[in-house]
Design a protein around this motif. Structure first.
Motif, PDB file in Angstrom:
ATOM      1  N   ARG A 246       0.836  -1.210   0.000  1.00 24.16           N
ATOM      2  CA  ARG A 246       0.000   0.000   0.000  1.00 24.16           C
ATOM      3  C   ARG A 246       0.868   1.256   0.000  1.00 24.16           C
ATOM      4  N   ASP A 247       0.434   2.231  -0.773  1.00 21.95           N
ATOM      5  CA  ASP A 247       1.145   3.498  -0.868  1.00 21.95           C
ATOM      6  C   ASP A 247       0.431   4.541  -0.007  1.00 21.95           C
ATOM      7  N   LYS A 248       0.481   4.315   1.307  1.00 28.33           N
ATOM      8  CA  LYS A 248      -0.132   5.260   2.239  1.00 28.33           C
ATOM      9  C   LYS A 248       0.540   5.082   3.592  1.00 28.33           C
ATOM     10  N   PRO A 249       0.569   6.141   4.372  1.00 25.64           N
ATOM     11  CA  PRO A 249       1.149   6.007   5.710  1.00 25.64           C
ATOM     12  C   PRO A 249       0.289   5.089   6.579  1.00 25.64           C
ATOM     13  N   VAL A 250       0.932   4.380   7.475  1.00 27.76           N
ATOM     14  CA  VAL A 250       0.210   3.516   8.411  1.00 27.76           C
ATOM     15  C   VAL A 250      -0.372   4.406   9.504  1.00 27.76           C
ATOM     16  N   SER A 251      -1.688   4.326   9.664  1.00 32.18           N
ATOM     17  CA  SER A 251      -2.357   5.157  10.667  1.00 32.18           C
ATOM     18  C   SER A 251      -2.426   4.428  12.010  1.00 32.18           C
ATOM     19  N   ARG A 252      -2.835   5.157  12.998  1.00 30.58           N
ATOM     20  CA  ARG A 252      -3.073   4.576  14.324  1.00 30.58           C
ATOM     21  C   ARG A 252      -4.117   3.463  14.229  1.00 30.58           C
ATOM     22  N   TRP A 253      -5.141   3.686  13.397  1.00 29.78           N
ATOM     23  CA  TRP A 253      -6.219   2.707  13.240  1.00 29.78           C
ATOM     24  C   TRP A 253      -5.736   1.449  12.529  1.00 29.78           C
ATOM     25  N   ASP A 254      -4.825   1.614  11.554  1.00 26.40           N
ATOM     26  CA  ASP A 254      -4.241   0.451  10.879  1.00 26.40           C
ATOM     27  C   ASP A 254      -3.497  -0.415  11.895  1.00 26.40           C
ATOM     28  N   THR A 255      -2.704   0.237  12.723  1.00 33.58           N
ATOM     29  CA  THR A 255      -1.933  -0.482  13.739  1.00 33.58           C
ATOM     30  C   THR A 255      -2.857  -1.188  14.721  1.00 33.58           C
ATOM     31  N   LEU A 256      -3.895  -0.492  15.164  1.00 33.12           N
ATOM     32  CA  LEU A 256      -4.861  -1.086  16.084  1.00 33.12           C
ATOM     33  C   LEU A 256      -5.562  -2.287  15.439  1.00 33.12           C
ATOM     34  N   ALA A 257      -5.952  -2.154  14.186  1.00 39.14           N
ATOM     35  CA  ALA A 257      -6.646  -3.249  13.492  1.00 39.14           C
ATOM     36  C   ALA A 257      -5.784  -4.511  13.433  1.00 39.14           C
ATOM     37  N   GLU A 258      -4.488  -4.352  13.312  1.00 39.29           N
ATOM     38  CA  GLU A 258      -3.600  -5.520  13.246  1.00 39.29           C
ATOM     39  C   GLU A 258      -3.557  -6.299  14.554  1.00 39.29           C
ATOM     40  N   THR A 259      -3.950  -5.667  15.654  1.00 43.69           N
ATOM     41  CA  THR A 259      -3.933  -6.359  16.949  1.00 43.69           C
ATOM     42  C   THR A 259      -5.168  -7.238  17.152  1.00 43.69           C
ATOM     43  N   VAL A 260      -6.190  -7.061  16.306  1.00 43.84           N
ATOM     44  CA  VAL A 260      -7.438  -7.806  16.479  1.00 43.84           C
ATOM     45  C   VAL A 260      -7.865  -8.537  15.205  1.00 43.84           C
ATOM     46  N   THR A 261      -6.942  -8.819  14.317  1.00 44.04           N
ATOM     47  CA  THR A 261      -7.279  -9.447  13.033  1.00 44.04           C
ATOM     48  C   THR A 261      -8.003 -10.777  13.214  1.00 44.04           C
ATOM     49  N   ALA A 262      -7.477 -11.638  14.071  1.00 40.74           N
ATOM     50  CA  ALA A 262      -8.114 -12.947  14.275  1.00 40.74           C
ATOM     51  C   ALA A 262      -9.510 -12.796  14.852  1.00 40.74           C
ATOM     52  N   GLU A 263      -9.686 -11.888  15.800  1.00 44.75           N
ATOM     53  CA  GLU A 263     -11.003 -11.656  16.400  1.00 44.75           C
ATOM     54  C   GLU A 263     -11.981 -11.111  15.368  1.00 44.75           C
ATOM     55  N   ALA A 264     -11.517 -10.196  14.531  1.00 45.93           N
ATOM     56  CA  ALA A 264     -12.377  -9.634  13.482  1.00 45.93           C
ATOM     57  C   ALA A 264     -12.840 -10.735  12.533  1.00 45.93           C
ATOM     58  N   ARG A 265     -11.936 -11.621  12.135  1.00 50.91           N
ATOM     59  CA  ARG A 265     -12.324 -12.735  11.256  1.00 50.91           C
ATOM     60  C   ARG A 265     -13.360 -13.624  11.923  1.00 50.91           C
ATOM     61  N   ARG A 266     -13.177 -13.895  13.208  1.00 51.77           N
ATOM     62  CA  ARG A 266     -14.135 -14.740  13.931  1.00 51.77           C
ATOM     63  C   ARG A 266     -15.511 -14.084  13.948  1.00 51.77           C
ATOM     64  N   VAL A 267     -15.558 -12.796  14.202  1.00 53.77           N
ATOM     65  CA  VAL A 267     -16.839 -12.081  14.250  1.00 53.77           C
ATOM     66  C   VAL A 267     -17.472 -12.035  12.863  1.00 53.77           C
ATOM     67  N   TYR A 268     -16.681 -11.712  11.834  1.00 47.81           N
ATOM     68  CA  TYR A 268     -17.225 -11.680  10.471  1.00 47.81           C
ATOM     69  C   TYR A 268     -17.833 -13.022  10.084  1.00 47.81           C
ATOM     70  N   ALA A 269     -17.235 -14.110  10.544  1.00 46.99           N
ATOM     71  CA  ALA A 269     -17.730 -15.447  10.195  1.00 46.99           C
ATOM     72  C   ALA A 269     -19.135 -15.709  10.719  1.00 46.99           C
ATOM     73  N   THR A 270     -19.594 -14.931  11.688  1.00 43.77           N
ATOM     74  CA  THR A 270     -20.935 -15.139  12.249  1.00 43.77           C
ATOM     75  C   THR A 270     -22.026 -14.468  11.426  1.00 43.77           C
ATOM     76  N   PHE A 271     -21.651 -13.600  10.479  1.00 41.63           N
ATOM     77  CA  PHE A 271     -22.637 -12.880   9.678  1.00 41.63           C
ATOM     78  C   PHE A 271     -22.984 -13.647   8.402  1.00 41.63           C
ATOM     79  N   PRO A 272     -24.238 -13.548   7.943  1.00 39.38           N
ATOM     80  CA  PRO A 272     -24.637 -14.234   6.705  1.00 39.38           C
ATOM     81  C   PRO A 272     -24.154 -13.461   5.474  1.00 39.38           C
ATOM     82  N   MET A 273     -22.972 -13.801   5.021  1.00 40.61           N
ATOM     83  CA  MET A 273     -22.398 -13.152   3.841  1.00 40.61           C
ATOM     84  C   MET A 273     -21.894 -14.217   2.886  1.00 40.61           C
ATOM     85  N   ARG A 274     -21.845 -13.858   1.628  1.00 44.14           N
ATOM     86  CA  ARG A 274     -21.215 -14.727   0.639  1.00 44.14           C
ATOM     87  C   ARG A 274     -19.715 -14.492   0.750  1.00 44.14           C
TER      88      ARG A 274
END
Length: 99
Positions: free
Chosen positions: A42-70
């Protein structure tokens, strides 16, 4: 007339057809090595939110898996290939999109 999708992330240079039914929710995912490669490219500076998101990637995937999506594996696919998969799925044609 086709409309451009909103671009909260990196622009992908595709236009969605007006005939695409709405609302539709697709979960675009890729293998971890591909995800890390894309982040590094990516050609953009890493933000505070990007860094924070990397600390919860596995949890985010687990939560997304509970939603009815293709689910669509985008590993090794271009944005255009992913769009073709989704539009084929919406037309009821064979598609690798996972219900």
């Amino acid at each position: 007339m086709p409309r451009d999708p909103p671009s909260p992330g990196r622009p992908v240079g595709i236009t969605l057809p007006d005939s695409l039914p709405r609302p539709v929710t697709y979960y675009l995912h890729c293998e971890e090595a591909e995800r890390l490669r894309r982040l590094a490219a990516r050609d953009k500076p890493v933000s505070r939110w990007d860094t924070l998101a990397e600390t919860v990637t596995a949890e985010a995937r687990r939560v997304y898996a509970t939603f009815p999506m293709r689910r669509v594996d985008t590993t090794g696919r271009t944005p255009g290939e992913v769009l073709r998969m989704i539009t084929a799925d919406m037309r009821g044609e064979p598609s690798p999109a996972d219900p």
